[in-house]
Design a protein around this motif. Sequence first.
Motif, PDB file in Angstrom:
ATOM      1  N   THR A   1       0.822  -1.216   0.000  1.00 47.39           N
ATOM      2  CA  THR A   1       0.000   0.000   0.000  1.00 47.39           C
ATOM      3  C   THR A   1       0.855   1.265   0.000  1.00 47.39           C
ATOM      4  O   THR A   1       0.312   2.374   0.013  1.00 47.39           O
TER       5      THR A   1
ATOM      6  N   ALA B   1      -9.296   8.713  -8.617  1.00 43.44           N
ATOM      7  CA  ALA B   1      -8.230   9.312  -7.804  1.00 43.44           C
ATOM      8  C   ALA B   1      -7.580  10.520  -8.467  1.00 43.44           C
ATOM      9  O   ALA B   1      -6.633  11.090  -7.927  1.00 43.44           O
TER      10      ALA B   1
ATOM     11  N   HIS C   1      -3.742   7.797   1.730  1.00 47.38           N
ATOM     12  CA  HIS C   1      -3.994   7.881   0.295  1.00 47.38           C
ATOM     13  C   HIS C   1      -3.549   9.263  -0.190  1.00 47.38           C
ATOM     14  O   HIS C   1      -3.742  10.269   0.502  1.00 47.38           O
TER      15      HIS C   1
ATOM     16  N   THR D   1      -9.148   5.417  -2.800  1.00 48.25           N
ATOM     17  CA  THR D   1      -8.067   4.444  -2.821  1.00 48.25           C
ATOM     18  C   THR D   1      -7.613   4.209  -4.259  1.00 48.25           C
ATOM     19  O   THR D   1      -8.327   4.516  -5.217  1.00 48.25           O
ATOM     20  N   THR D   2      -6.425   3.666  -4.410  1.00 49.28           N
ATOM     21  CA  THR D   2      -5.930   3.261  -5.719  1.00 49.28           C
ATOM     22  C   THR D   2      -5.683   1.758  -5.695  1.00 49.28           C
ATOM     23  O   THR D   2      -5.430   1.182  -4.637  1.00 49.28           O
TER      24      THR D   2
ATOM     25  N   ASN E   1       1.626   5.279  -9.102  1.00 50.54           N
ATOM     26  CA  ASN E   1       1.142   4.002  -8.557  1.00 50.54           C
ATOM     27  C   ASN E   1       1.704   2.831  -9.357  1.00 50.54           C
ATOM     28  O   ASN E   1       1.007   1.861  -9.667  1.00 50.54           O
TER      29      ASN E   1
END
Length: 335
Positions: free
Chosen positions: A31, A212, A132, A320-321, A37
């Motif tokens: 995470t 996001a 996040h 969230t991603t 990302n």
Amino acid sequence: MTDRHTPSPDDIRPPPSEREAIENCIRSATTAPSLHNSQPWLFRIGAGVIDVYADRRRRLEVLDPTGRELLISVGAAVSTLALALRGAGYRADVGAFPDDGQPDLVARVTVGHRAPPSPAEEALVAAIPHRHTNRYPFTSCAIPAETLEQLIDAARQETAVLTVANPVSRNSIIGLSQAADRRQRATGGYRAELARWTTHRVLHHDGIPPSAIGPWDAMEIMPIRDFGLLQPHLTRAPETFEIHPTLMVLATTGDDPLEWVRAGQALQRVLLTATHLNLATTPISQPVEVPTVRRQLSDTANGIWAQMILRIGYGRPAATTPRRPLSDVLLPSLT
């Protein structure tokens, strides 16, 4: 007389094995924040150790030709892994680059004997699933000085330096960020690389999803990367961001792979501390991705190198991603 009740599945389920506990800690490590990302890390469970590798296939060639941000990302994952192990009741000792013959082996985390976490560690562990990147406007509420000092101390614990930008420095950072963003947009391959990590895709476990990306900055001032640049189908209403954002510069005393890993460890400790303190955070990397701009943010004469810019404030919860499943990041154990 004692109370009696019918056992529930939770009552009779055996505690997780050590292997399961370690795998759960690795899931927590995934995470960690990473550039676009991209999640450029791999893990291998050994006898009493967890090896953490850099996944060079996930390096962003245009934005990160040296792999500096890749190692910052892996350092953040290492920090998260060590904290998760502490939360699970294990001692965790981190050794960076333990094998000169394996340059992609970034860290070896030794899983020690059982030991309860401290209250401070428990607080950071509890913050892991709630951290996040927040690309939404923050409120105009000032952050208390003692809160900023806690963030500075969090970086200090990982041998990094975190500095709050004063009004003059803040305006300079915003200007440098805007210049860096313009330069990147004009760089060959930038848009293709951005599209690779932001195109709306189904069943993908990495990249930046539409949820996001965040809104447009109505004033076009905030130095946040526009992940909606190549997604004209998205409907994003403009919003007014804070006029005087709180910006902080994370720096290290040196600029080599070991310091990049340390920067990642410090970054994640700062972000988790901020999350615990109910702060929203946005890592800003454009100004440290353009070498000439990065040097202006650094004190190279004294060996101080800027590694990341952080925007801190109070804001709405961020989306969230996605994350890669454990099967994608866990290497086979060596026999």
